[in-house]
Design a protein around this motif. Structure first.
Motif, PDB file in Angstrom:
ATOM      1  N   GLU A 227       0.996  -0.984  -0.042  1.00  0.00           N
ATOM      2  CA  GLU A 227      -0.224   0.021   0.121  1.00  0.00           C
ATOM      3  C   GLU A 227       1.157   1.506  -0.187  1.00  0.00           C
ATOM      4  O   GLU A 227       0.481   2.726  -0.796  1.00  0.00           O
ATOM      5  CB  GLU A 227      -0.797  -0.130   1.460  1.00  0.00           C
ATOM      6  CG  GLU A 227      -2.337  -0.855   0.652  1.00  0.00           C
ATOM      7  CD  GLU A 227      -3.102  -1.390   1.918  1.00  0.00           C
ATOM      8  OE1 GLU A 227      -2.591  -0.720   3.629  1.00  0.00           O
ATOM      9  OE2 GLU A 227      -3.768  -2.722   1.715  1.00  0.00           O
ATOM     10  N   GLU A 228       1.735   0.974   1.072  1.00  0.00           N
ATOM     11  CA  GLU A 228       2.955   2.470   0.876  1.00  0.00           C
ATOM     12  C   GLU A 228       3.724   2.541  -0.345  1.00  0.00           C
ATOM     13  O   GLU A 228       3.682   3.908  -1.003  1.00  0.00           O
ATOM     14  CB  GLU A 228       3.603   2.220   1.946  1.00  0.00           C
ATOM     15  CG  GLU A 228       5.108   3.244   2.387  1.00  0.00           C
ATOM     16  CD  GLU A 228       3.808   4.703   3.099  1.00  0.00           C
ATOM     17  OE1 GLU A 228       2.791   4.914   3.469  1.00  0.00           O
ATOM     18  OE2 GLU A 228       4.845   5.988   2.193  1.00  0.00           O
ATOM     19  N   THR A 229       3.891   1.484  -1.638  1.00  0.00           N
ATOM     20  CA  THR A 229       5.006   1.616  -2.071  1.00  0.00           C
ATOM     21  C   THR A 229       3.965   2.093  -2.974  1.00  0.00           C
ATOM     22  O   THR A 229       4.041   3.011  -4.026  1.00  0.00           O
ATOM     23  CB  THR A 229       5.304   0.731  -2.499  1.00  0.00           C
ATOM     24  OG1 THR A 229       5.769  -0.304  -1.441  1.00  0.00           O
ATOM     25  CG2 THR A 229       6.459   0.672  -3.716  1.00  0.00           C
ATOM     26  N   TYR A 230       2.906   2.124  -3.223  1.00  0.00           N
ATOM     27  CA  TYR A 230       1.576   2.213  -4.616  1.00  0.00           C
ATOM     28  C   TYR A 230       0.668   3.914  -4.172  1.00  0.00           C
ATOM     29  O   TYR A 230       0.811   4.426  -4.891  1.00  0.00           O
ATOM     30  CB  TYR A 230       0.432   1.219  -4.205  1.00  0.00           C
ATOM     31  CG  TYR A 230      -1.058   1.739  -5.173  1.00  0.00           C
ATOM     32  CD1 TYR A 230      -0.244   1.248  -6.435  1.00  0.00           C
ATOM     33  CD2 TYR A 230      -2.164   1.882  -4.556  1.00  0.00           C
ATOM     34  CE1 TYR A 230      -2.138   1.837  -6.966  1.00  0.00           C
ATOM     35  CE2 TYR A 230      -3.430   2.127  -4.745  1.00  0.00           C
ATOM     36  CZ  TYR A 230      -3.054   1.984  -6.246  1.00  0.00           C
ATOM     37  OH  TYR A 230      -4.039   2.158  -7.231  1.00  0.00           O
ATOM     38  N   SER A 231       1.160   4.043  -3.079  1.00  0.00           N
ATOM     39  CA  SER A 231       0.535   4.974  -2.570  1.00  0.00           C
ATOM     40  C   SER A 231       1.663   6.605  -3.093  1.00  0.00           C
ATOM     41  O   SER A 231       1.447   7.636  -3.693  1.00  0.00           O
ATOM     42  CB  SER A 231      -0.181   4.955  -1.203  1.00  0.00           C
ATOM     43  OG  SER A 231       0.676   5.198  -0.475  1.00  0.00           O
ATOM     44  N   ARG A 232       2.985   6.295  -2.510  1.00  0.00           N
ATOM     45  CA  ARG A 232       4.289   6.508  -2.912  1.00  0.00           C
ATOM     46  C   ARG A 232       3.586   7.142  -4.844  1.00  0.00           C
ATOM     47  O   ARG A 232       4.131   8.205  -4.975  1.00  0.00           O
ATOM     48  CB  ARG A 232       5.283   6.178  -2.339  1.00  0.00           C
ATOM     49  CG  ARG A 232       5.163   6.430  -1.361  1.00  0.00           C
ATOM     50  CD  ARG A 232       6.931   6.289  -1.002  1.00  0.00           C
ATOM     51  NE  ARG A 232       6.987   5.804   0.580  1.00  0.00           N
ATOM     52  CZ  ARG A 232       7.915   5.631   1.481  1.00  0.00           C
ATOM     53  NH1 ARG A 232       9.230   5.417   0.608  1.00  0.00           N
ATOM     54  NH2 ARG A 232       8.336   5.821   2.619  1.00  0.00           N
ATOM     55  N   ILE A 233       3.894   6.041  -5.679  1.00  0.00           N
ATOM     56  CA  ILE A 233       3.699   6.759  -6.619  1.00  0.00           C
ATOM     57  C   ILE A 233       2.473   6.548  -7.774  1.00  0.00           C
ATOM     58  O   ILE A 233       3.271   7.295  -8.445  1.00  0.00           O
ATOM     59  CB  ILE A 233       5.279   4.633  -6.736  1.00  0.00           C
ATOM     60  CG1 ILE A 233       6.190   4.877  -6.728  1.00  0.00           C
ATOM     61  CG2 ILE A 233       4.639   4.603  -8.657  1.00  0.00           C
ATOM     62  CD1 ILE A 233       6.635   3.793  -6.763  1.00  0.00           C
ATOM     63  N   LEU A 234       1.849   6.047  -7.239  1.00  0.00           N
ATOM     64  CA  LEU A 234       0.656   6.075  -7.641  1.00  0.00           C
ATOM     65  C   LEU A 234      -1.287   6.992  -8.027  1.00  0.00           C
ATOM     66  O   LEU A 234      -1.765   7.318  -8.288  1.00  0.00           O
ATOM     67  CB  LEU A 234      -0.119   4.617  -8.837  1.00  0.00           C
ATOM     68  CG  LEU A 234       1.116   3.722  -9.277  1.00  0.00           C
ATOM     69  CD1 LEU A 234       0.609   2.985  -9.801  1.00  0.00           C
ATOM     70  CD2 LEU A 234       1.241   4.595 -10.894  1.00  0.00           C
ATOM     71  N   LYS A 235      -0.878   7.257  -5.744  1.00  0.00           N
ATOM     72  CA  LYS A 235      -1.789   7.644  -5.287  1.00  0.00           C
ATOM     73  C   LYS A 235      -1.530   9.775  -5.631  1.00  0.00           C
ATOM     74  O   LYS A 235      -1.206   9.806  -4.255  1.00  0.00           O
ATOM     75  CB  LYS A 235      -2.099   7.349  -4.393  1.00  0.00           C
ATOM     76  CG  LYS A 235      -3.468   6.342  -4.718  1.00  0.00           C
ATOM     77  CD  LYS A 235      -3.758   6.276  -3.265  1.00  0.00           C
ATOM     78  CE  LYS A 235      -4.305   4.882  -3.088  1.00  0.00           C
ATOM     79  NZ  LYS A 235      -4.708   4.731  -1.179  1.00  0.00           N
ATOM     80  N   ASN A 236      -0.887  10.477  -6.003  1.00  0.00           N
ATOM     81  CA  ASN A 236      -1.636  11.045  -6.282  1.00  0.00           C
ATOM     82  C   ASN A 236      -2.351  12.428  -6.739  1.00  0.00           C
ATOM     83  O   ASN A 236      -2.955  12.047  -8.397  1.00  0.00           O
ATOM     84  CB  ASN A 236       0.059  11.850  -6.062  1.00  0.00           C
ATOM     85  CG  ASN A 236       0.666  11.489  -7.117  1.00  0.00           C
ATOM     86  OD1 ASN A 236       0.494  10.787  -8.792  1.00  0.00           O
ATOM     87  ND2 ASN A 236       1.809  11.121  -7.041  1.00  0.00           N
TER      88      ASN A 236
END
Ligand code: UDP
Length: 236
Positions: A227-236
């Motif tokens: 979740e953390e990797t996903y949110s850093r890279i793709l959730k912005n």
């Protein structure tokens, strides 16, 4: 494009045929395995995250001149990819010592390599994916000298592209595994996935574990790394 028939089921993905004989659909599962399949569990949301992160990385690599299997994402967990014959090698690139490398050579985890380290294993669970060298690959006729060179050159280039890309999200690329495939025309292209299942990611400053090592090592919050990797890279 629709799924016709399931043609393969692996530990983390299923593959379906389509009406186009050159394309297949990959479907990512939430199932997680470690220790060569001895530990099995479910990490909710992993399938979606691995699908989306893999496609994100594949698109970046394509732009930088690495041919990949990626064609089109068709749902949260499914992607159309080019059909290839997988070359039965697990190519591993390491920037820092970890996991089996540290154990095998007695090197402290986290030791930085001046030059990235390249190795491969024979992809065969029944043999425990043994480490092999170039000469073994030629003797076993797994790939030709030219194909091996292509795989090696692509792998080092992929490392540079990913390492640099991840740093903007404060993610350190410790090591990762790649698989390559051969198209009907005999071209070598990058296949499989690039995700927290197949890479070791650490927070650049705190070294917090952002990948499947949380599951492998029975750490708390197994899904946090995904979740953390996903949110850093793709959730912005
Ligand atoms: N890896 C993988 N699949 C495997 C073995 C390794 O994706 O079957 C990845 C792993 O996530 C890590 C890198 O390859 O990023 C190097 O793993 P290592 O050889 O240290 O083995 P491990 O400690 O994971 O058993």
């Amino acid at each position: 494009m629709e799924k016709l028939k399931q043609i393969y089921e692996g530990k983390a993905k299923k593959v379906y045929s389509t009406k186009d004989e050159n394309l297949v659909i990959v479907s990512y599962k939430d199932q997680a395995t470690a220790l060569n399949g001895k530990k099995v569990g479910t990490i909710k949301g992993k399938g979606k995250i691995n699908n989306k992160l893999t496609n994100h990385f594949m698109k970046i690599l394509e732009k930088e001149g690495i041919p990949t299997q990626f064609v089109e994402e068709i749902s949260e967990t499914e992607t159309i990819v080019k059909k290839v014959e997988i070359i039965p090698l697990e190519v591993i690139i390491r920037n820092f010592a970890a996991g089996s490398f540290s154990k095998r050579y007695g090197v402290k985890e986290g030791t930085k390599f001046e030059n990235p380290c390249f190795e491969f294993s024979l992809k065969d669970d029944s043999l425990n994916d043994p480490l092999i060298n170039c000469s073994h690959v030629l003797a076993l006729k797994i790939a030709t000298k030219e194909e091996l060179n292509t795989i090696k050159n692509y792998s080092f280039k992929i490392n540079e592209i990913l390492k640099e890309h991840l740093l903007q999200y404060n993610i350190k690329l410790i090591d990762f595994k790649l698989e390559f495939g051969k198209t009907k025309e005999g071209k070598i292209i990058l296949a499989d996935e690039i995700s927290p299942d197949t890479c070791r990611f650490r927070d650049e400053k705190t070294n917090e574990v952002l990948d499947k090592d949380r599951f492998r090592k029975d750490m708390l919050n197994e899904n946090y790394g995904y979740e953390e990797t996903y949110s850093r890279i793709l959730k912005n």
